[in-house]
Enzyme design. Structure first.
Site, PDB file in Angstrom:
ATOM      1  N   ASP A   1      53.854  31.798  37.434  1.00 24.49           N
ATOM      2  CA  ASP A   1      54.600  32.740  36.608  1.00 24.49           C
ATOM      3  C   ASP A   1      55.332  31.932  35.532  1.00 24.49           C
ATOM      4  OD1 ASP A   1      55.689  34.994  35.511  1.00 24.49           O
ATOM      5  OD2 ASP A   1      56.363  35.836  37.393  1.00 24.49           O
TER       6      ASP A   1
HETATM    7  C1  BGC Z   1      56.718  37.937  34.724  1.00 25.53           C
HETATM    8  C2  BGC Z   1      55.226  38.102  34.917  1.00 25.53           C
HETATM    9  C3  BGC Z   1      54.540  38.179  33.583  1.00 25.53           C
HETATM   10  C4  BGC Z   1      54.872  36.939  32.779  1.00 25.53           C
HETATM   11  C5  BGC Z   1      54.204  36.890  31.430  1.00 25.53           C
HETATM   12  C6  BGC Z   1      57.044  36.792  33.767  1.00 25.53           C
HETATM   13  O1  BGC Z   1      58.381  36.740  33.468  1.00 25.53           O
HETATM   14  O2  BGC Z   1      57.333  37.719  35.968  1.00 25.53           O
HETATM   15  O3  BGC Z   1      54.971  39.245  35.686  1.00 25.53           O
HETATM   16  O4  BGC Z   1      53.157  38.321  33.753  1.00 25.53           O
HETATM   17  O5  BGC Z   1      56.272  36.886  32.592  1.00 25.53           O
HETATM   18  O6  BGC Z   1      54.708  37.798  30.562  1.00 25.53           O
END
Ligand code: BGC
Length: 732
Positions: free
Chosen positions: A268
């Protein structure tokens, strides 16, 4: 099971990837494991073009648009030694431009086909914009609506979430041998237990038994992987003390070992570096060692892998074989989706955005996702009865101002301009049959100043005056789009601003009030439940919101959504979920020394699985194929479902079981099968629900997955508390 990840095409892609891998320098390899792009935390688009010559960019996130992605791709390919195109990714969560109901809303359809169809269109639009990969579906079980991200998943139940998980993956990736035109790779997230963050506080610790992890949180991931999910995202939080992104047991032993996952894992955003504040890694280098070593193949977003991995290889802390395996996974997927052969996307393909077909899918999805909770007969508003009458439509979310909010959080490149507001939808449906009077009433929120509060109260008085001259009042309350989703945990789930006051004042007019609740998560509706004439959760229904809501209000379609989260009585009651264990002191309301709160009712306001229709259904002639099965057997439950009312509608037939005695305590109810049956007025149909004994397996205290002989109850019902049709069976 045959999926793209087991196809011949996959093997062929892997062969080509292997050949390419042999020609790559270490720097180029590490580049394939690095993702860049606009961070969701800032608006500055960064393309890192200075990385192109060395081949240090493998993927991009959040950069979109056919022209834009083609342009970057062209620059990148022109500058690098090895022409390896970048894989463009984004959070296409419930639609790319045409926006569908949120995933939580989709789950309330109890029709996985809704998720498949919405994602199929989301994939097509995203593909046309140059994307090949979405960070979706989120299949985190969520039992706590204080967690804002509950809106991104499929609710509290493992079985239901698993069915949506596989449908969601197939929607994005398709069912064929490869992920070709108009398809994009899915990414199951967030691995794992992110939804179990303590107190619903985003990013917080998940601490749970291994049994709960494996029996409750893991199956939706397994279902998606079995459906062919190509990628997985590691979660932010620590799970039983080890951050998920640096958790070798989870990312390697469980994900690859137990679940047989063959694709690649992306971290993530920032989760690798966050191993430092977790207190798990000493510095960035250590964080990279732990994350990559655990099985996190690609880093979102930035340079730590580019910068740190070669030293770690030199020091013998990471092996070249590990790097090669990760790069091979990434390259294989680049070949498999055709990116290596055709790195550009047709720039004329974007005209499908918001086309009639897509808006129609959004409308039909919203028909199925709304949950009718109360109705004293006021709904549907029959056009024939409305001649010459007046309807008041009240609330910030009802008119033009509400458009953006009806799209919900995590709406990718949505466009309020292309959203049908509830006012527009109703106006179109009503024509000149009757007058629609739209008044704001009050906002969802209110600034904490005396003037702002006074303004809201004055605006409520104005709305009440207008509404009191109407025959029916439709009030739309709930949350703004940004009030759920990432980092929007709430400690209080009651209606914000002056919305409660507005409802009370509207009810006091004596006119029937139809309350529509648009929110990303379950909110506390206890004070209004018995005062209003009808209550419907419309969630955040997406681009065709107004058309769909008008269809439901006017009876063109009957509501058929059912809750996939227990609806709490008050915030203090959460987490509340139907498939809890019994305890030695079950809450039966018999005496004081029970496991319950003394200041609120035991049951939730509405149970899991609950939802009304404009018609009624009967279950007839229910029979079990057997009341004794072996551990490899199956029970088939056959019944006739009859629409006993005067309108067409759909019933969700739900099968629950209870394992009466177990070597570890078993939940009081567990959903094990369901079917949504669409019936015209008066129509009936025989259906069969299948319960394989394998669905009754669980992990015992020693973490063996077992199917235990013993006695079970089985119920066929309309919701989890419906015990009219109860049966006994046994595993022998
Ligand atoms: C979120 C993810 C997301 C990623 C990209 C993160 O902060 O937890 O779910 O896919 O950002 O935007």
């Amino acid at each position: 099971m045959n999926t793209i990840m087991t196809s011949k095409a996959y093997e062929a892609a892997r062969e080509r990837a292997l050949a390419l891998l042999e020609t790559m320098t270490l720097t180029e390899k590490l580049g394939q494991l690095s993702q860049f792009g606009t961070s969701i935390y800032s608006d500055n688009e960064q393309t890192f073009d200075d990385h192109f010559t060395e081949g240090k960019v493998g993927s991009y996130l959040t950069i979109k648009g056919a022209q834009r992605t083609n342009g970057i791709q062209r620059d990148l390919l022109a500058a690098t030694r090895l022409p390896i195109p970048a894989l463009f990714a984004d959070d296409v969560i419930h639609g790319y431009r045409t926006t569908f109901p949120t995933p939580l809303a989709q789950s309330c359809s109890w029709n996985p086909e809704v998720a498949r169809r919405c994602n199929e269109i989301a994939a097509k639009e995203a593909y046309r914009a140059g994307l090949k990969w979405t960070f979706s579906p989120m299949v985190d079980i969520a039992r706590d609506p204080r967690w804002g991200r509950i809106m991104e998943g499929y609710g509290e139940d493992t079985y239901l979430c698993s069915r949506f998980s596989e449908a969601a993956v197939k929607g994005y990736q398709g069912d064929g041998d490869t992920v070709g035109k108009d398809r994009i790779y899915a990414c199951m997230k967030h691995f794992i237990a992110y939804g179990a963050c303590i107190g619903g506080r985003d990013y917080n610790t998940a601490d749970m038994s291994m049994q709960t992890l494996h029996d409750v949180y893991l199956p939706p991931f397994k279902a998606g992987i079995d459906a062919g999910a190509a990628t997985v995202m590691s979660a932010f939080e620590d799970v039983n003390g080890v951050p998920a992104t640096g958790n070798r047991y989870l990312l390697t032993d469980v994900l690859r070992g137990e679940l047989g996952f063959k694709g690649f894992v992306v971290s993530d955003a920032g989760a690798v570096v966050e191993l430092i504040p977790h207190g798990f890694a000493e510095d960035i280098k250590d964080a990279v060692r732990l994350a990559f070593g655990a099985g996190c193949d690609m880093i979102m977003a930035g340079d730590p892998y580019n910068d740190q991995l070669s030293a770690l290889i030199e020091e013998g802390k990471i092996t070249m074989e590990q790097v090669d395996a990760s790069v091979l996974s990434v390259l294989t997927l680049k070949y498999l989706c055709g990116l290596m052969d055709e790195p550009y996307v047709d720039e004329d393909g974007e005209d499908c955005f918001f086309c009639d077909e897509h808006m129609d899918v959004a409308r039909k999805a919203a028909h199925e996702t709304a949950v009718l909770l109360e109705n004293n007969g006021v709904l549907p508003l029959r056009p024939a009865d409305m001649h010459g009458k007046k309807i008041a439509l009240v609330g910030q979310l009802a008119g033009a101002e509400g458009k953006n909010h009806l799209l919900g959080g995590w709406s990718c490149l949505c466009d309020p301009e292309h959203t049908v507001s509830i006012e527009e939808g109703l106006q179109n449906a009503l024509g000149d049959v009757c007058e629609l009077v739209t008044v704001r009433g009050c906002g969802v929120n209110c600034a904490d100043t005396v003037e702002a509060h006074e303004r809201e109260s004055a605006s409520i008085r104005e709305a009440v005056l207008a509404a009191s001259q109407c025959d029916v009042i439709i009030a739309v309350v709930g949350e703004e789009a940004g009030m759920s989703g990432e980092a929007y945990s709430r400690s209080d789930l009651t209606l914000t601003g002056h919305q409660g006051e507005l409802i009370d004042a509207l009810v006091a007019t004596g006119k029937p009030v139809v309350l529509l609740v648009s929110a990303g998560r379950p909110l506390i509706l206890t004070p209004y439940k018995d005062k209003v004439a009808a209550l419907m959760l419309i969630w955040q229904p997406g681009s065709s919101a107004g058309s769909a809501i008008a269809d439901l209000l006017m009876g063109a379609v009957s509501p058929s959504g059912h809750l996939t989260t227990s609806q709490p009585v008050c915030t203090g009651q959460v987490p509340i979920y139907y498939n809890h264990t019994n305890t030695g002191r079950p809450a039966l309301g018999n005496w004081q020394f029970e496991s319950k709160y003394r200041d609120c009712q035991i049951a939730p306001l509405y149970p899991f699985g609950y939802g009304l229709s404009y018609t009624t259904f009967a279950f007839e002639d229910i029979r079990l194929s057997s009341d004794k099965i072996m551990a490899d057997g199956e029970i088939a439950v056959t019944l006739t479902v009859r629409n006993t009312g005067e309108r067409d509608g759909a019933e969700v037939v739900q099968l629950y079981i209870r394992d009466l005695v177990g070597s570890t305590v078993r939940p009081v109810k567990e959903l094990k099968a369901f079917d949504k049956v669409y019936l015209a007025a008066g129509e009936s149909r025989e259906i069969t629900l299948r319960l394989p004994a394998s669905e009754l397996a669980f992990h015992d205290a020693a973490m063996n997955r077992i199917i235990e002989p013993g006695k079970f109850k089985l119920w066929i019902g309309e919701c989890c508390t419906d015990e009219r049709y109860e049966f006994d069976f046994e595993i022998i």
